[in-house]
Design a protein around this motif. Structure first.
Motif, PDB file in Angstrom:
ATOM      1  N   CYS A  84       1.008  -0.966   0.051  1.00  0.00           N
ATOM      2  CA  CYS A  84      -0.037  -0.099  -0.021  1.00  0.00           C
ATOM      3  C   CYS A  84       0.856   1.304  -0.006  1.00  0.00           C
ATOM      4  N   TRP A  85       1.737   1.206   0.921  1.00  0.00           N
ATOM      5  CA  TRP A  85       3.028   2.521   0.964  1.00  0.00           C
ATOM      6  C   TRP A  85       3.596   2.382  -0.416  1.00  0.00           C
ATOM      7  N   PHE A 140      -5.914  -0.797   5.969  1.00  0.00           N
ATOM      8  CA  PHE A 140      -6.230   0.777   5.531  1.00  0.00           C
ATOM      9  C   PHE A 140      -6.271   1.638   6.841  1.00  0.00           C
TER      10      PHE A 140
END
Length: 207
Positions: A84-85, A140
């Motif tokens: 995600c990062w 998230f």
């Protein structure tokens, strides 16, 4: 025999140095075991989890077995969190490259805005792994909380940036430190500061 005075402090220092070197080697091994792409993030989470236990005075854990337990359990969720990062970082990078390819005023404004968002991203990334191992939340939610911490507590983010930079500078400047402290010393400094920040925030919520 209990050592006191400078001998006791030296003994504590050497014990911590050995611990950090050991978990750093586990971190490198775990990263390589997953061919970096699949192993880096679970290994990093496992390293942070081990160091957090040490800082919380949990002396009962067996470092290697606890590391590999966390490593295996975080193979899916940990990689989802890490990537995600990575995706967010790539989006910012391509946005910045796109805006910088033009020379008009609007592009210049968007370039500065993207730089500002990038600074928030980097500071949030410093919070990311401490938040991940300290709070049991969804991917998230953890990403969001890291960003919110940076935006709501910018001074804490600056302190955390210093806590990252000092060991990073030391590790890459002092010969021989890289294979033994490249990850673990940074993790220790980030967690040492982060845990105090978390305690402070939790105390404010109670008051």
């Amino acid at each position: 025999m209990m050592l006191t005075g400078w001998k006791g402090k030296l003994n504590d220092f050497l014990e911590w140095a050995m611990r950090l070197a050991y978990v750093n080697l586990l971190w490198i091994g775990g990263s390589l075991l997953g061919l970096l792409a699949a192993g880096f993030f679970p290994a990093t989470i496992a390293m942070f989890a081990v160091v957090r236990k040490w800082l919380q005075k949990d002396e009962e854990i067996k470092t290697a077995s606890y590391f590999w337990k966390i490593y295996k359990s975080e193979m899916l969720k940990g990689n989802a969190f890490g990537y995600c990062w990575v995706i967010l970082g790539l989006i910012l990078y391509f946005d910045l490259s796109f805006f910088r390819s033009f020379s008009n005023l609007v592009s210049l404004i968007f370039t500065y805005v993207t730089f500002l968002i990038g600074a928030v991203y980097i500071c949030s990334l410093l919070f990311a792994f401490p938040v991940y191992v300290h709070y049991d939340e969804r991917v998230f939610q953890t990403v969001k909380n890291s960003v919110l911490l940076t935006l709501s507590r910018p001074l804490f983010a600056i302190v955390l940036a210093i806590a990252f930079y000092l060991p990073y500078y030391l590790v890459f400047r002092v010969p021989g430190m890289l294979p033994f402290y490249s990850g673990s010393l940074i993790a220790y400094c980030l967690l040492f500061v982060s845990l105090k920040i978390f305690d402070n925030l939790e105390q404010l919520e109670k008051d």
